[in-house]
Design an enzyme around this catalytic site. Structure first.
Site, PDB file in Angstrom:
ATOM      1  N   SER A 239      -0.818   0.961   5.364  1.00 40.70           N
ATOM      2  CA  SER A 239      -0.995   1.057   6.589  1.00 40.70           C
ATOM      3  C   SER A 239      -0.418   2.260   7.192  1.00 40.70           C
ATOM      4  O   SER A 239       0.556   2.678   6.750  1.00 40.70           O
ATOM      5  CB  SER A 239      -0.668  -0.285   7.378  1.00 40.70           C
ATOM      6  OG  SER A 239       0.778  -0.475   7.578  1.00 40.70           O
TER       7      SER A 239
ATOM      8  N   LYS B 278       1.968   4.686  14.310  1.00 43.06           N
ATOM      9  CA  LYS B 278       2.556   5.932  14.839  1.00 43.06           C
ATOM     10  C   LYS B 278       4.288   6.193  14.856  1.00 43.06           C
ATOM     11  O   LYS B 278       4.796   6.919  14.534  1.00 43.06           O
ATOM     12  CB  LYS B 278       2.502   5.945  16.680  1.00 43.06           C
ATOM     13  CG  LYS B 278       1.068   5.954  17.181  1.00 43.06           C
ATOM     14  CD  LYS B 278       0.874   5.763  18.522  1.00 43.06           C
ATOM     15  CE  LYS B 278      -0.418   5.823  19.222  1.00 43.06           C
ATOM     16  NZ  LYS B 278      -0.468   5.417  20.648  1.00 43.06           N
ATOM     17  N   GLU B 279       4.904   4.873  14.333  1.00 47.02           N
ATOM     18  CA  GLU B 279       6.211   4.912  14.005  1.00 47.02           C
ATOM     19  C   GLU B 279       6.481   4.744  12.534  1.00 47.02           C
ATOM     20  O   GLU B 279       7.502   5.190  12.258  1.00 47.02           O
ATOM     21  CB  GLU B 279       6.790   3.662  14.844  1.00 47.02           C
ATOM     22  CG  GLU B 279       6.891   3.714  16.194  1.00 47.02           C
ATOM     23  CD  GLU B 279       5.521   3.104  16.700  1.00 47.02           C
ATOM     24  OE1 GLU B 279       4.830   2.498  16.261  1.00 47.02           O
ATOM     25  OE2 GLU B 279       5.299   3.656  17.834  1.00 47.02           O
ATOM     26  N   ALA B 280       5.508   4.543  11.630  1.00 48.03           N
ATOM     27  CA  ALA B 280       5.870   4.378  10.618  1.00 48.03           C
ATOM     28  C   ALA B 280       4.623   4.140   9.531  1.00 48.03           C
ATOM     29  O   ALA B 280       3.318   3.681   9.890  1.00 48.03           O
ATOM     30  CB  ALA B 280       6.569   2.861  10.129  1.00 48.03           C
TER      31      ALA B 280
ATOM     32  N   VAL C 160       3.362   2.266   5.555  1.00 47.30           N
ATOM     33  CA  VAL C 160       3.773   1.433   4.839  1.00 47.30           C
ATOM     34  C   VAL C 160       2.854   1.900   3.408  1.00 47.30           C
ATOM     35  O   VAL C 160       1.658   1.593   3.487  1.00 47.30           O
ATOM     36  CB  VAL C 160       3.499   0.081   5.151  1.00 47.30           C
ATOM     37  CG1 VAL C 160       3.815  -1.065   4.023  1.00 47.30           C
ATOM     38  CG2 VAL C 160       4.120  -0.541   6.540  1.00 47.30           C
TER      39      VAL C 160
ATOM     40  N   LYS D 245       8.288   0.893   3.528  1.00 37.57           N
ATOM     41  CA  LYS D 245       8.105   1.078   4.806  1.00 37.57           C
ATOM     42  C   LYS D 245       8.907   2.499   5.291  1.00 37.57           C
ATOM     43  O   LYS D 245      10.186   2.276   5.192  1.00 37.57           O
ATOM     44  CB  LYS D 245       8.249   0.220   5.816  1.00 37.57           C
ATOM     45  CG  LYS D 245       7.703   0.236   7.152  1.00 37.57           C
ATOM     46  CD  LYS D 245       7.929  -0.945   8.154  1.00 37.57           C
ATOM     47  CE  LYS D 245       7.138  -1.274   9.351  1.00 37.57           C
ATOM     48  NZ  LYS D 245       7.002  -2.361  10.239  1.00 37.57           N
TER      49      LYS D 245
ATOM     50  N   ASP E 101       6.277  -9.377  19.318  1.00 41.13           N
ATOM     51  CA  ASP E 101       4.979  -8.931  19.213  1.00 41.13           C
ATOM     52  C   ASP E 101       4.045  -9.564  18.473  1.00 41.13           C
ATOM     53  O   ASP E 101       3.236  -9.177  17.607  1.00 41.13           O
ATOM     54  CB  ASP E 101       4.971  -7.515  18.937  1.00 41.13           C
ATOM     55  CG  ASP E 101       3.914  -6.703  18.868  1.00 41.13           C
ATOM     56  OD1 ASP E 101       2.835  -6.919  19.862  1.00 41.13           O
ATOM     57  OD2 ASP E 101       3.561  -5.691  18.122  1.00 41.13           O
TER      58      ASP E 101
ATOM     59  N   ASN F 260      -0.103  -9.446  13.598  1.00 44.95           N
ATOM     60  CA  ASN F 260       1.009  -9.485  12.989  1.00 44.95           C
ATOM     61  C   ASN F 260       1.305 -10.643  11.793  1.00 44.95           C
ATOM     62  O   ASN F 260       2.427 -11.007  11.711  1.00 44.95           O
ATOM     63  CB  ASN F 260       2.317  -8.965  13.992  1.00 44.95           C
ATOM     64  CG  ASN F 260       2.526  -7.623  14.385  1.00 44.95           C
ATOM     65  OD1 ASN F 260       1.817  -6.840  13.816  1.00 44.95           O
ATOM     66  ND2 ASN F 260       2.698  -7.604  15.659  1.00 44.95           N
TER      67      ASN F 260
ATOM     68  N   ASP G  62       6.149  -7.158  10.431  1.00 45.41           N
ATOM     69  CA  ASP G  62       6.419  -6.337  11.601  1.00 45.41           C
ATOM     70  C   ASP G  62       7.572  -6.827  12.530  1.00 45.41           C
ATOM     71  O   ASP G  62       7.119  -7.293  13.785  1.00 45.41           O
ATOM     72  CB  ASP G  62       5.183  -5.964  12.436  1.00 45.41           C
ATOM     73  CG  ASP G  62       4.413  -5.075  11.693  1.00 45.41           C
ATOM     74  OD1 ASP G  62       4.819  -4.339  10.716  1.00 45.41           O
ATOM     75  OD2 ASP G  62       3.146  -4.882  11.678  1.00 45.41           O
TER      76      ASP G  62
END
Length: 303
Positions: free
Chosen positions: A85, A88-90, A92, A106, A217, A222, A234
């Site tokens: 995957s 925007k932040e990470a 995997v 990750k 979240d 998730n 997550d």
């Protein structure tokens, strides 16, 4: 002319005699250091030349390559595979550990686009008092936070990917699925027994809260399904129950979970779920939470 300028033939005490000669020959340590630098440079070049990393637009800086290299040296990683995957932040990635087993890696971007939102989740968390506000400090702390949250959730009996190692902005954990066969999100599958699935996720929410955590979240996006097992993923944004936003985040988790399963045909209601969690959980005291979390935190490696 005599050419007598006051000079004598005496050479004792000439300039430079007071300095000792410096030995510039290589030591064994020098040779080892140069060999390590050469090996790291070759390692970094191999990764940079790999197609899936060429396409990446910011997850990999030199310090990230160094973190991955350290994980390789420590036996936590043996090879990097393709992306599972991207976000925007990470990102995997599939990977192999030092013995050839499947793992997931990750990699958080130091220049994460939502680092201000990440900082909001970190502020108010007793594990991160005195956190600096720059992007690097926030992202490195976030990565350690996810590692710690995974440890705590697993100890509480919540099915999450097992955390294996963390180095700077790189987290190694259990791969849910197998190489080329990643687990599907709950949102992408047909839930054959929605009532049973709901009760499993409801118990996960309760166990997290009992352990002093709120996912923050939690939704069908998730939670993944693999071989009939529901796995929560997550958990980087999960906060302790003492975080100023924990009550609102718990309500949101309950609303998302209950509404999803109600649409699948389960007997699920957001208010009932929230009441169930609060009545059947006994979260840790703030002192126990702080002590336990700090003991379980990985070192803050900023190298």
């Amino acid at each position: 002319m005599s050419g007598d300028y006051g000079l004598t033939e005496e050479t004792e005490g000439a300039p430079g005699d007071e300095f000792e000669e410096i030995d510039v020959r290589d030591t064994e340590a020098d040779r080892i250091a140069r060999e390590q630098d050469r090996e790291f440079a070759e390692f970094r070049k191999r990764l940079k030349d790999t197609e899936q990393f060429k396409l990446d637009d910011g997850a990999f800086d030199d310090a990230t390559y160094a973190a991955i290299y350290k994980l390789v040296q420590d036996g936590h990683l043996g090879a990097m595979g393709g992306p599972i995957s991207t976000g925007k932040e990470a990102n995997v990635y599939e990977a192999l550990d030092g013995e050839g087993g499947d793992v997931a890696t990750k990699v958080y971007r130091i220049n994460a686009s939502n680092f201000k939102q990440m900082r909001d989740y970190l502020e108010g968390d007793p594990r991160f008092e005195g956190l600096r506000g720059d992007k690097k400090a926030v992202v490195l702390s976030w990565t350690r936070k996810e590692f710690s949250n995974l440890q705590r959730a697993k100890t509480a009996g919540v099915r999450v990917p097992e955390p294996l190692a963390v180095q700077r902005n790189v987290l190694v954990m259990e791969l849910i699925g197998r190489e080329g066969d990643a687990a599907s999100k709950l949102s992408d599958v047909t839930v054959e027994n929605p009532q049973m699935a709901y009760e499993v996720v409801r118990e996960y929410v309760r166990r997290l809260y009992d352990a002093g955590l709120v996912h923050g979240d939690l939704s069908e996006y998730n939670v993944v399904v693999y071989e009939g097992e529901l796995v929560v993923i997550d958990v980087g944004q999960a906060v302790t129950v003492h975080h100023p936003s924990s009550a609102d985040l718990l309500e949101r988790d309950c609303r998302n979970v209950a509404n999803f399963f109600a649409r699948q045909g389960a007997d699920a209601d957001p208010d009932d779920l929230l009441t169930y969690v609060r009545e059947h959980a006994n979260p840790r005291s703030e002192e126990d939470t702080e002590a336990g979390e700090r003991d379980g935190m990985a070192p803050d490696d900023e190298a």
